[in-house]
Design an enzyme around this catalytic site. Structure first.
Site, PDB file in Angstrom:
ATOM      1  N   GLU A 131      32.025  11.284  22.275  1.00  0.00           N
ATOM      2  CA  GLU A 131      31.887  10.313  23.365  1.00  0.00           C
ATOM      3  C   GLU A 131      30.446   9.979  23.749  1.00  0.00           C
ATOM      4  O   GLU A 131      29.986  10.314  24.850  1.00  0.00           O
ATOM      5  CB  GLU A 131      32.632  10.815  24.608  1.00  0.00           C
ATOM      6  CG  GLU A 131      34.109  11.061  24.352  1.00  0.00           C
ATOM      7  CD  GLU A 131      34.892  11.381  25.619  1.00  0.00           C
ATOM      8  OE1 GLU A 131      34.265  11.661  26.658  1.00  0.00           O
ATOM      9  OE2 GLU A 131      36.127  11.341  25.568  1.00  0.00           O
TER      10      GLU A 131
ATOM     11  N   HIS B 202      29.379  18.434  21.671  1.00  0.00           N
ATOM     12  CA  HIS B 202      30.232  18.095  22.807  1.00  0.00           C
ATOM     13  C   HIS B 202      29.454  18.417  24.085  1.00  0.00           C
ATOM     14  O   HIS B 202      29.863  19.232  24.901  1.00  0.00           O
ATOM     15  CB  HIS B 202      31.566  18.843  22.732  1.00  0.00           C
ATOM     16  CG  HIS B 202      32.683  18.211  23.516  1.00  0.00           C
ATOM     17  ND1 HIS B 202      33.894  17.844  22.963  1.00  0.00           N
ATOM     18  CD2 HIS B 202      32.774  17.869  24.821  1.00  0.00           C
ATOM     19  CE1 HIS B 202      34.684  17.329  23.897  1.00  0.00           C
ATOM     20  NE2 HIS B 202      34.025  17.335  25.036  1.00  0.00           N
TER      21      HIS B 202
ATOM     22  N   TYR C 131      42.399   7.777  27.127  1.00  0.00           N
ATOM     23  CA  TYR C 131      43.204   8.315  28.226  1.00  0.00           C
ATOM     24  C   TYR C 131      43.969   7.256  28.995  1.00  0.00           C
ATOM     25  O   TYR C 131      45.124   7.439  29.321  1.00  0.00           O
ATOM     26  CB  TYR C 131      42.320   9.122  29.189  1.00  0.00           C
ATOM     27  CG  TYR C 131      41.866  10.433  28.586  1.00  0.00           C
ATOM     28  CD1 TYR C 131      42.617  11.590  28.771  1.00  0.00           C
ATOM     29  CD2 TYR C 131      40.725  10.505  27.796  1.00  0.00           C
ATOM     30  CE1 TYR C 131      42.233  12.794  28.197  1.00  0.00           C
ATOM     31  CE2 TYR C 131      40.334  11.704  27.219  1.00  0.00           C
ATOM     32  CZ  TYR C 131      41.087  12.843  27.418  1.00  0.00           C
ATOM     33  OH  TYR C 131      40.719  14.025  26.846  1.00  0.00           O
TER      34      TYR C 131
ATOM     35  N   ARG D 252      40.836  21.279  16.920  1.00  0.00           N
ATOM     36  CA  ARG D 252      39.524  20.678  17.130  1.00  0.00           C
ATOM     37  C   ARG D 252      38.740  21.502  18.144  1.00  0.00           C
ATOM     38  O   ARG D 252      39.174  21.660  19.291  1.00  0.00           O
ATOM     39  CB  ARG D 252      39.685  19.238  17.646  1.00  0.00           C
ATOM     40  CG  ARG D 252      38.357  18.616  17.967  1.00  0.00           C
ATOM     41  CD  ARG D 252      38.428  17.183  18.466  1.00  0.00           C
ATOM     42  NE  ARG D 252      37.080  16.836  18.879  1.00  0.00           N
ATOM     43  CZ  ARG D 252      36.758  16.121  19.939  1.00  0.00           C
ATOM     44  NH1 ARG D 252      37.699  15.607  20.708  1.00  0.00           N
ATOM     45  NH2 ARG D 252      35.505  15.902  20.242  1.00  0.00           N
TER      46      ARG D 252
ATOM     47  N   GLU E  62      41.314  12.861  20.965  1.00  0.00           N
ATOM     48  CA  GLU E  62      41.688  13.349  22.302  1.00  0.00           C
ATOM     49  C   GLU E  62      42.643  12.360  22.944  1.00  0.00           C
ATOM     50  O   GLU E  62      42.443  11.147  22.859  1.00  0.00           O
ATOM     51  CB  GLU E  62      40.483  13.463  23.244  1.00  0.00           C
ATOM     52  CG  GLU E  62      39.683  14.718  23.121  1.00  0.00           C
ATOM     53  CD  GLU E  62      38.543  14.766  24.129  1.00  0.00           C
ATOM     54  OE1 GLU E  62      38.688  14.250  25.255  1.00  0.00           O
ATOM     55  OE2 GLU E  62      37.493  15.328  23.768  1.00  0.00           O
TER      56      GLU E  62
ATOM     57  N   ASN F 138      38.853   8.810  21.297  1.00  0.00           N
ATOM     58  CA  ASN F 138      39.394   9.492  22.475  1.00  0.00           C
ATOM     59  C   ASN F 138      39.886   8.425  23.452  1.00  0.00           C
ATOM     60  O   ASN F 138      39.160   7.473  23.743  1.00  0.00           O
ATOM     61  CB  ASN F 138      38.316  10.298  23.208  1.00  0.00           C
ATOM     62  CG  ASN F 138      37.920  11.558  22.458  1.00  0.00           C
ATOM     63  OD1 ASN F 138      38.466  11.865  21.400  1.00  0.00           O
ATOM     64  ND2 ASN F 138      36.965  12.290  23.017  1.00  0.00           N
TER      65      ASN F 138
HETATM   66  C1  GBH Z   1      36.935  13.666  27.688  1.00  0.00           C
HETATM   67  O1  GBH Z   1      36.174  12.813  28.456  1.00  0.00           O
HETATM   68  C2  GBH Z   1      36.063  14.807  27.249  1.00  0.00           C
HETATM   69  O2  GBH Z   1      35.751  14.712  25.887  1.00  0.00           O
HETATM   70  C3  GBH Z   1      36.639  16.140  27.566  1.00  0.00           C
HETATM   71  O3  GBH Z   1      35.642  17.105  27.433  1.00  0.00           O
HETATM   72  C4  GBH Z   1      37.232  16.106  28.944  1.00  0.00           C
HETATM   73  O4  GBH Z   1      37.639  17.369  29.374  1.00  0.00           O
HETATM   74  C5  GBH Z   1      38.407  15.169  28.904  1.00  0.00           C
HETATM   75  O5  GBH Z   1      38.053  13.916  28.409  1.00  0.00           O
HETATM   76  C6  GBH Z   1      39.073  14.935  30.245  1.00  0.00           C
HETATM   77  O6  GBH Z   1      38.205  14.292  31.120  1.00  0.00           O
HETATM   78  O7  GBH Z   1      35.234  12.011  38.022  1.00  0.00           O
HETATM   79  O8  GBH Z   1      35.270   9.619  38.271  1.00  0.00           O
HETATM   80  O9  GBH Z   1      33.202  10.745  37.671  1.00  0.00           O
HETATM   81  C7  GBH Z   1      36.822  11.653  28.891  1.00  0.00           C
HETATM   82  C8  GBH Z   1      35.899  10.924  29.771  1.00  0.00           C
HETATM   83  C9  GBH Z   1      34.605  11.968  31.457  1.00  0.00           C
HETATM   84  C10 GBH Z   1      36.452  10.528  31.988  1.00  0.00           C
HETATM   85  C11 GBH Z   1      34.577  12.428  32.897  1.00  0.00           C
HETATM   86  C12 GBH Z   1      36.385  10.988  33.398  1.00  0.00           C
HETATM   87  C13 GBH Z   1      34.960  11.741  35.144  1.00  0.00           C
HETATM   88  C14 GBH Z   1      35.057  10.495  35.944  1.00  0.00           C
HETATM   89  N1  GBH Z   1      35.926  11.520  31.087  1.00  0.00           N
HETATM   90  N2  GBH Z   1      35.049  11.362  33.742  1.00  0.00           N
HETATM   91  S1  GBH Z   1      34.663  10.738  37.592  1.00  0.00           S
END
Ligand code: GBH
Length: 596
Positions: free
Chosen positions: A220, A175, A364, A130, A429, A362
């Site tokens: 996202e 993206h 986490y 991807r 993701e 996606n």
């Molecule tokens: C994804 O975002 C993205 O699609 C990818 O590009 C990214 O590298 C990956 O996940 C890992 O983050 O620092 O507290 O302000 C997931 C959503 C966006 C969650 C950025 C965390 C920062 C939070 N992420 N966010 S903060």
């Protein structure tokens, strides 16, 4: 129970039960620890919970096994061959926005290191890759007035190289790197962006489509909206209209997605036979207090505002009732006469509903949610009315926001199955980071993938979720947006102090690769299995010199401290300073054993 502690009297309570010493009856109340201890006794130890137990079995035949990257995070070559500027070029070059002034000017230099990336993918043995297309690399000013052939050629070469390696592409159109020229006329706030995005999609479908079977319109939309247009932590960095801007931006994104899907459906589906969808991201939320209905409602609201905001119009039609009701009520509370959430016309609802070929997710981590009344504040946060925390027992990662919570992925998948009528789901993701010193033996990532993917298997085998693919974020350590290169999500380590930016596999590569080869988790009891063959440990990088340890005014290198007399040394400091010394002694001892 709490009792008299000699010199300390009653100020320390060692008890499983709290004793109220102000009450003449001295009532005893069990503390949480009493319940914990009771369970340990009941179970005669620590059996795994249902959530924690592994299951064995295989995923669907032809399961999509992938790893992901995104253009701005890896490509570099920010001004090469006619590429236009994006809002991320602009943002990273604005002082104060990115940790340590990192930029994507060079990133992993994937624009010039395609062969290395393909070699990495082959090593993981993924069936799919991807990646995303940089809109301004193809259309420098965002419009089709000027198509940059050199940009298209780059993606053509990438597709050819992937197909030659028998790896199928999964292509994301957006993206986050919007052409700056489009931002200059209002970006996602200006509804003409819908047409611009549709035309851009058309160019990609036409030129790259014959080689692509899987498309993702947006990565996202929630993050684009909230981090880019409410918090301002991402490009374009707005935070001045948190009451209205998120709803305008999201409204346009949803419509733009639908238009791109229709272009594909009308002009390309018959000949190219691919699938087009959107990738939404979402945390899973549990109630902070499982005995409170309000906390269940808050958890539900969090997920509705996360993925439901986008998934409901696309999979079920129109905005989710929860979102509509919340924004309306908060708007009225602020003295407005109507909701700040824009409405779709009946024609729009119809045109958007059903514009998917699978569900892109996606994910986490999970959070604990509870409601907060923000009064009459006119703000997205107040509309949602939820605050989240983490359980402190959840394992940490290299990112503060990411705690390891494998159970939540299965619950989220079940939620999607039930909410959106069991669509085919591709996890586009999922992954974990580390920061600090480099250690290629990334046991935390192996653990993460084992546990999360096993939950996906449970969702498939036990809950009947129609899961057709899984994607590990990320192939490479790359530019992690506002935190720069500090948080590393890669299966491959990218050494940034070497100008050649070499990619080195972490231990998780062979581990993930084994899951792929086995198409799941073979039962060790029926093994050994040929497909299950993770290398015991990654190639050892020389570990960077351990810093000098300063203790009680003595400067000791860890080496000196450890040589010869771990035990004696530890005992010596224990004698001097008690428990603190012991932990330092143990620390040094641990470091030494690690180096051995
Ligand atoms: C994804 O975002 C993205 O699609 C990818 O590009 C990214 O590298 C990956 O996940 C890992 O983050 O620092 O507290 O302000 C997931 C959503 C966006 C969650 C950025 C965390 C920062 C939070 N992420 N966010 S903060």
């Amino acid at each position: 129970m709490d009792s008299f502690q000699f010199f300390y009297g009653y100020i320390f309570g060692f008890g499983l039960h709290h004793v109220d010493f102000t009450n003449p009856h001295r009532p005893r109340t069990p503390k949480f620890s009493a319940h914990v201890y009771y369970n340990i006794m009941q179970n005669n130890g620590f059996p795994l919970t249902e959530d924690e137990k592994m299951i064995y079995g295989e995923f669907k035949k032809d399961f999509i096994w992938s790893s992901a990257t995104a253009s701005y995070q890896i490509e570099g070559a920010w001004r090469a061959d006619g590429k236009g500027l994006s809002i991320w070029d602009q943002f990273t070059h604005t002082p104060g926005k990115i940790f340590e002034h990192d930029t994507g000017d060079v990133a992993c230099n994937s624009y010039n290191k395609m062969d290395d990336d393909i070699a990495a993918l082959k090593k993981v043995k993924v069936s799919h890759y991807r990646f995303s297309v940089s809109w301004p690399r193809v259309l420098p000013d965002g419009t089709t007035k000027n198509i940059n052939q050199a940009g298209l050629n780059y993606y053509q070469r990438l597709l050819d190289a992937l197909l030659a390696a028998n790896i199928q592409p999964q292509v994301t159109l957006y993206h986050w790197d919007l052409p700056q020229a489009l931002q200059d006329v209002g970006g996602w706030e200006n509804e003409t962006i819908i047409e611009r995005f549709r035309d851009y999609a058309d160019v990609l479908f036409q030129n790259l489509g014959p080689k692509v079977k899987l498309w993702i319109t947006f990565n996202e939309p929630f993050i684009i909206t909230i981090l880019g247009h409410v918090q301002g932590a991402h490009a374009p960095g707005f935070n001045d209209r948190p009451d209205t801007l998120p709803y305008i931006v999201s409204h346009n994104i949803i419509k733009a997605h639908a238009e791109a899907w229709h272009v594909y459906n009308d002009k390309y589906r018959a000949s190219q036979k691919g699938m087009v969808s959107i990738t939404v991201n979402s945390d899973w939320a549990e109630p902070r207090n499982p005995y409170k209905q309000e906390d269940y409602d808050a958890a539900r609201s969090l997920v509705e505002f996360y993925l439901g905001w986008y998934a409901h119009p696309i999979f079920n039609g129109d905005y989710s009732p929860v979102v509509k009701k919340s924004v309306l009520e908060q708007s009225l509370a602020g003295g407005l006469t109507k909701s700040r959430l824009p409405e779709f016309t009946p024609e729009e609802i119809k045109r958007i509903n059903g514009t998917y070929d699978y569900f892109g997710l996606n994910h986490y981590c999970s959070v604990l949610a509870f409601p907060v009344d923000f009064g009459t504040t006119q703000h997205f946060e107040a509309d949602r009315g939820v605050v989240v925390i983490s359980d402190r027992t959840w394992l940490e990662s290299g990112s503060v926001w990411l705690r390891m919570t494998p159970f939540g992925l299965r619950r989220l998948l079940r939620f999607i199955k039930n909410e959106y009528r069991n669509p085919p789901i591709i996890i586009t993701e999922n992954g974990v980071s580390e920061n600090g010193p480099v250690d290629l033996n990334d046991v935390h990532r192996k653990y993460f993938y084992e546990q999360y993917i096993n939950q996906v298997l449970k969702a498939y085998l036990l809950d009947g979720v129609n899961i057709i693919g899984y994607t590990a974020w990320s192939l490479l350590d790359n530019l992690e947006w506002a935190v720069g290169y500090t948080e590393r999500f890669g299966l491959f380590y990218v050494n940034r102090s070497d100008p050649d930016l070499p990619r080195t596999p972490k231990a998780s590569v062979s581990f993930y690769s084994s899951i792929i080869s086995c198409n799941g988790f073979p039962d060790p009891a029926s093994g050994p299995h040929e497909c299950w063959n993770p290398e015991p440990e990654a190639t050892k990088e020389p570990i960077p010199a351990i810093n000098d340890v300063s203790f009680l005014g003595l400067k000791l290198s860890a080496e000196e401290a450890a040589t010869g007399l771990n035990a004696t040394f530890a005992l010596l400091i224990v004698a001097v300073t008690g428990a603190v010394g012991l932990s330092v002694g143990l620390l040094l001892f641990n470091r030494r054993s690690k180096r051995d």
